[in-house]
Design a protein around this motif. Sequence first.
Motif, PDB file in Angstrom:
ATOM      1  N   ASP A 163       0.848  -1.200   0.000  1.00 26.89           N
ATOM      2  CA  ASP A 163       0.000   0.000   0.000  1.00 26.89           C
ATOM      3  C   ASP A 163       0.882   1.249   0.000  1.00 26.89           C
ATOM      4  O   ASP A 163       1.616   1.501   0.953  1.00 26.89           O
ATOM      5  N   ASP A 165      -0.348   4.444  -0.531  1.00 19.80           N
ATOM      6  CA  ASP A 165      -1.117   5.675  -0.311  1.00 19.80           C
ATOM      7  C   ASP A 165      -0.479   6.596   0.728  1.00 19.80           C
ATOM      8  O   ASP A 165      -0.319   7.788   0.505  1.00 19.80           O
ATOM      9  N   GLU A 166      -0.103   6.020   1.867  1.00 23.46           N
ATOM     10  CA  GLU A 166       0.465   6.833   2.951  1.00 23.46           C
ATOM     11  C   GLU A 166       1.810   7.441   2.544  1.00 23.46           C
ATOM     12  O   GLU A 166       2.085   8.611   2.809  1.00 23.46           O
ATOM     13  N   PHE A 167       2.641   6.640   1.879  1.00 19.71           N
ATOM     14  CA  PHE A 167       3.946   7.146   1.439  1.00 19.71           C
ATOM     15  C   PHE A 167       3.781   8.309   0.466  1.00 19.71           C
ATOM     16  O   PHE A 167       4.485   9.312   0.550  1.00 19.71           O
ATOM     17  N   ALA A 169       1.076  10.250   0.088  1.00 16.77           N
ATOM     18  CA  ALA A 169       0.432  11.385   0.760  1.00 16.77           C
ATOM     19  C   ALA A 169       1.433  12.153   1.618  1.00 16.77           C
ATOM     20  O   ALA A 169       1.395  13.391   1.682  1.00 16.77           O
ATOM     21  N   ASN A 170       2.352  11.438   2.271  1.00 17.52           N
ATOM     22  CA  ASN A 170       3.345  12.074   3.151  1.00 17.52           C
ATOM     23  C   ASN A 170       4.595  12.543   2.405  1.00 17.52           C
ATOM     24  O   ASN A 170       5.529  13.041   3.027  1.00 17.52           O
ATOM     25  N   SER A 172       6.957  10.791   1.168  1.00 20.81           N
ATOM     26  CA  SER A 172       8.102  10.079   1.751  1.00 20.81           C
ATOM     27  C   SER A 172       9.276  10.070   0.785  1.00 20.81           C
ATOM     28  O   SER A 172       9.102  10.142  -0.433  1.00 20.81           O
TER      29      SER A 172
END
Length: 193
Positions: A163, A165-167, A169-170, A172
């Motif tokens: 996943d 998405d978080e990377f 969005a942030n 990274s």
Amino acid sequence: MNLYKFGKRVVSIALFPVYRVKVLGKENIPKEGPVIICSNHISNLDPPVVGMTCPRDIYFMAKEELFSKPILRALMVRINAFPIKRGMKDRNALRKGLEVLSESNVLGLFPEGTRSKTGEVKEGLAGAGFFAVRSNAQIVPCAIIGPYQVFRQLKVVYGKPIDMDEFRANKSSAKEVTDTIMEEIKKLVENHR
């Protein structure tokens, strides 16, 4: 039949029985859309082994030296390979990789950059993370579990897509994303040895 598919058939006939290749998790490879397959690297045979076990055609980066002779260059292009200069940031290769993904193809990467002589998963280079955060591709970890020894089983294990998405969005870093990918590959190796 194009050269890629012909080569895939020939390699399968040659390597499957010799190395008793067992493939797990093929269902984890999305049937369409951009995908990056990230694998550990233990042998020069890794690209054809990943290529023959993946249900979709894969584009691989290959060292620039393989494109130096016209006949070899023509062959490499016809089997979906494109050149990369090793040991430096190669903007042309990065652009080509993103182009492959923008056309909803599969990009095959060996994030370690070079083969692991011990068979242990080494640290990955930031390139895999770069492609992961700069595209909307699904990232599929892959573990090749050897050794490549005649009539000893070789496993190729495809994990579930990571996943992203978080990377994304942030925002990274590429290195942070690569580290996560390598951890997933390590888990596959440990769980399927």
